[in-house]
Motif scaffolding. Structure first.
Motif, PDB file in Angstrom:
ATOM      1  N   CYS A 205       2.837 -15.374  -2.895  1.00 29.06           N
ATOM      2  CA  CYS A 205       4.121 -14.686  -2.936  1.00 29.06           C
ATOM      3  C   CYS A 205       4.273 -14.004  -4.292  1.00 29.06           C
ATOM      4  CB  CYS A 205       5.261 -15.673  -2.705  1.00 29.06           C
ATOM      5  SG  CYS A 205       6.909 -14.909  -2.655  1.00 29.06           S
ATOM      6  N   SER A 206       4.742 -12.772  -4.282  1.00 20.69           N
ATOM      7  CA  SER A 206       4.967 -12.020  -5.512  1.00 20.69           C
ATOM      8  C   SER A 206       5.917 -10.870  -5.209  1.00 20.69           C
ATOM      9  CB  SER A 206       3.646 -11.505  -6.081  1.00 20.69           C
ATOM     10  OG  SER A 206       3.844 -10.920  -7.355  1.00 20.69           O
ATOM     11  N   SER A 207       6.198 -10.077  -6.220  1.00 24.10           N
ATOM     12  CA  SER A 207       7.027  -8.899  -6.009  1.00 24.10           C
ATOM     13  C   SER A 207       6.214  -7.828  -5.291  1.00 24.10           C
ATOM     14  CB  SER A 207       7.529  -8.357  -7.345  1.00 24.10           C
ATOM     15  OG  SER A 207       6.457  -7.813  -8.098  1.00 24.10           O
ATOM     16  N   ARG A 208       6.913  -6.993  -4.550  1.00 25.42           N
ATOM     17  CA  ARG A 208       6.230  -5.877  -3.883  1.00 25.42           C
ATOM     18  C   ARG A 208       5.571  -4.964  -4.918  1.00 25.42           C
ATOM     19  NH1 ARG A 208       7.861  -5.650   1.488  1.00 25.42           N
ATOM     20  NH2 ARG A 208       9.707  -6.932   1.963  1.00 25.42           N
ATOM     21  N   GLN A 209       6.224  -4.797  -6.048  1.00 23.88           N
ATOM     22  CA  GLN A 209       5.666  -3.954  -7.096  1.00 23.88           C
ATOM     23  C   GLN A 209       4.339  -4.513  -7.603  1.00 23.88           C
ATOM     24  OE1 GLN A 209       8.091  -3.696 -10.648  1.00 23.88           O
ATOM     25  NE2 GLN A 209       7.176  -1.747 -11.272  1.00 23.88           N
ATOM     26  N   ALA A 210       4.283  -5.844  -7.795  1.00 23.54           N
ATOM     27  CA  ALA A 210       3.037  -6.458  -8.260  1.00 23.54           C
ATOM     28  C   ALA A 210       1.925  -6.306  -7.232  1.00 23.54           C
ATOM     29  CB  ALA A 210       3.270  -7.931  -8.579  1.00 23.54           C
ATOM     30  N   PHE A 211       2.256  -6.491  -5.955  1.00 20.60           N
ATOM     31  CA  PHE A 211       1.241  -6.299  -4.916  1.00 20.60           C
ATOM     32  C   PHE A 211       0.758  -4.845  -4.899  1.00 20.60           C
ATOM     33  CE2 PHE A 211       2.694 -10.281  -2.756  1.00 20.60           C
ATOM     34  CZ  PHE A 211       1.435 -10.841  -2.546  1.00 20.60           C
ATOM     35  N   GLU A 212       1.673  -3.891  -5.043  1.00 22.36           N
ATOM     36  CA  GLU A 212       1.283  -2.484  -5.051  1.00 22.36           C
ATOM     37  C   GLU A 212       0.354  -2.178  -6.222  1.00 22.36           C
ATOM     38  OE1 GLU A 212       1.710  -0.023  -2.990  1.00 22.36           O
ATOM     39  OE2 GLU A 212       2.971  -1.061  -1.520  1.00 22.36           O
ATOM     40  N   GLY A 213       0.552  -2.866  -7.331  1.00 23.88           N
ATOM     41  CA  GLY A 213      -0.275  -2.631  -8.508  1.00 23.88           C
ATOM     42  C   GLY A 213      -1.688  -3.148  -8.405  1.00 23.88           C
ATOM     43  N   LEU A 214      -1.981  -3.961  -7.385  1.00 26.03           N
ATOM     44  CA  LEU A 214      -3.317  -4.541  -7.259  1.00 26.03           C
ATOM     45  C   LEU A 214      -4.399  -3.484  -7.059  1.00 26.03           C
ATOM     46  CD1 LEU A 214      -2.641  -7.639  -4.949  1.00 26.03           C
ATOM     47  CD2 LEU A 214      -3.002  -7.631  -7.430  1.00 26.03           C
ATOM     48  N   SER A 215      -4.032  -2.350  -6.497  1.00 23.96           N
ATOM     49  CA  SER A 215      -5.042  -1.330  -6.213  1.00 23.96           C
ATOM     50  C   SER A 215      -5.676  -0.770  -7.477  1.00 23.96           C
ATOM     51  CB  SER A 215      -4.422  -0.193  -5.394  1.00 23.96           C
ATOM     52  OG  SER A 215      -3.337   0.394  -6.098  1.00 23.96           O
ATOM     53  N   ALA A 216      -5.015  -0.942  -8.613  1.00 18.27           N
ATOM     54  CA  ALA A 216      -5.569  -0.460  -9.878  1.00 18.27           C
ATOM     55  C   ALA A 216      -6.490  -1.478 -10.539  1.00 18.27           C
ATOM     56  CB  ALA A 216      -4.425  -0.096 -10.830  1.00 18.27           C
ATOM     57  N   HIS A 217      -6.592  -2.668  -9.967  1.00 22.73           N
ATOM     58  CA  HIS A 217      -7.411  -3.716 -10.564  1.00 22.73           C
ATOM     59  C   HIS A 217      -8.811  -3.721  -9.953  1.00 22.73           C
ATOM     60  CE1 HIS A 217      -3.474  -6.160 -11.413  1.00 22.73           C
ATOM     61  NE2 HIS A 217      -3.490  -4.975 -11.996  1.00 22.73           N
ATOM     62  N   PRO A 218      -9.791  -4.256 -10.665  1.00 22.74           N
ATOM     63  CA  PRO A 218     -11.142  -4.322 -10.096  1.00 22.74           C
ATOM     64  C   PRO A 218     -11.208  -5.283  -8.921  1.00 22.74           C
ATOM     65  CG  PRO A 218     -11.029  -5.552 -12.161  1.00 22.74           C
ATOM     66  CD  PRO A 218      -9.733  -4.808 -12.034  1.00 22.74           C
ATOM     67  N   ALA A 219     -12.011  -4.933  -7.922  1.00 22.49           N
ATOM     68  CA  ALA A 219     -12.227  -5.835  -6.780  1.00 22.49           C
ATOM     69  C   ALA A 219     -13.328  -6.815  -7.157  1.00 22.49           C
ATOM     70  CB  ALA A 219     -12.612  -5.035  -5.548  1.00 22.49           C
TER      71      ALA A 219
END
Length: 377
Positions: A205-219
């Protein structure tokens, strides 16, 4: 039908009949809209249990709690991030191991088993290394039964502009925990502990904003890429991979029970059972680890009496209908653990204490002195 075993291990727990019955729901293809609707309901109810509001959401994974924890650690940290792990037990050390095996730059604040988190020490540690961007901590450290003050940890982290990852696997749904109130950035849990569901599902569980930001992180993973799961679940109402459909049925049934009871009431039920258990243990001359103010409601670590081997006690109690749990690592051989999570009641506790009292007379008369740090009557 096999006789009922009272599971006093810290998960999987005893469940209500309605939860077990839900496993027999209809066969369903996970690519059909009916499953998407089920998954979306479960995600929404998970978010509510975690204390999330409209700006929060959750992702549900087929796997143990460790799968969701690993997915969070490897997905939530940007490429140049640094992680500080608060380690005061086995599961704090596990957080460090997860980060290390993926090559994430990680530092461990090693406090010692059963030692409470000192906010000033945490603050000084973060101040000394401005490259640290995230703090990870276990809420209920089940190796000792300690409940860490994650709200205080999150407050210190925010003061140093760090984000907080909380392992709430053994606490969410019963202990006092709220992702909004406590300022937690990432909260990780599982179905089969305080939420009284079946094993096989975990969540983040997290904020929608934090989940949206995951795309900028390395897989850093494939199956455990949290961004992949979020994109499919939130955008397409579909799972990224084949989920455990029957366990979703059961989890929704368990979540409905949890929400109807309420987290404070469930926590109160667990605390009452733990209090009854601990009073009975004291009457039997057994010692409990940790000072009362640091004990979680869901688990009690108990010193084995002199001359009693855990294996013998476990075997004998199982014949009486009770499953207890071994201690880990530095407490192994000297302690055992008893959970008060799940669908048990006062009669279960009283029957357990009666069985334990009778067995101790035959297994060994000794009683050990309390000498562990934090150990009390």
């Amino acid at each position: 039908m096999s006789p009922r075993l009272v599971l006093m291990n810290p998960g999987p727990v005893n469940t209500q009949e309605s939860v077990r019955a839900a496993l027999g729901g209809p066969d369903l293809c996970h690519r059909e809209p009916e499953f998407g609707e089920l998954m979306s309901r479960v995600r929404r109810k998970v978010t509510e249990v975690c204390g999330g509001g409209p700006d929060h959401t959750s992702v549900v994974l087929t796997g143990s709690g460790t799968s969701a924890l690993e997915a969070t650690v490897i997905s939530a940290l940007p490429r140049d991030a640094g992680l500080l792990v608060v380690d005061n037990g086995h599961y704090g050390a596990r957080l460090y191991d997860i980060a290390s095996v993926h090559g994430i730059r990680c530092r461990r604040l090693e406090l010692g088993w059963g030692v409470p988190v000192d906010a000033d020490v945490l603050d000084r540690t973060l101040a000394a290394d401005p490259s640290l961007t995230h703090v990870a901590v276990v809420h209920h450290e089940t190796s000792t039964g300690m409940l860490n003050d994650v709200a205080a940890v999150a407050a210190v982290a925010r003061g140093r502009r760090c984000r907080t990852i909380v392992d709430a696997i053994s606490s969410v749904g019963a202990e006092s925990l709220d992702i909004t109130r406590d300022g937690i950035d990432w909260l990780v849990g599982t179905a089969n502990k305080c939420l009284e569901g079946m094993p096989g599902l975990a969540f983040v569980c997290s904020s929608r904003q934090a989940f949206e930001g995951l795309s900028a992180h390395p897989a850093r993973g494939y199956y455990l890429d949290l961004n992949r799961h979020y994109r499919t679940q939130a955008k397409a109402a579909a799972p990224a991979f084949t989920p455990s459909v029957p366990v979703f049925y059961a989890f929704e049934a368990a979540l409905d029970l949890a929400l109807a009871e309420g987290v404070p009431a469930r926590g109160g039920r667990y605390r009452a059972l733990a209090g009854r258990l601990r009073s009975g243990l004291a009457e039997l001359g057994l010692r409990v680890l940790l000072a009362p103010e640091h004990r979680a409601a869901g688990l009690t670590a108990v010193r084995l009496p002199d001359g009693v081997r855990y294996e013998d006690l476990h075997r004998a109690l199982k014949r009486e209908g009770f499953v207890i749990y071994a201690a880990q690592e530095q407490l192994a051989g000297g302690f055992f653990r008893l959970s008060t999570m799940g669908a048990m009641d006062e009669q279960d506790i009283d029957a357990f204490l009666a069985a334990l009292g009778g067995l101790l007379l035959s297994l060994g008369p000794g009683r050990s002195a309390a000498h562990e740090i934090g150990e009390t009557e």
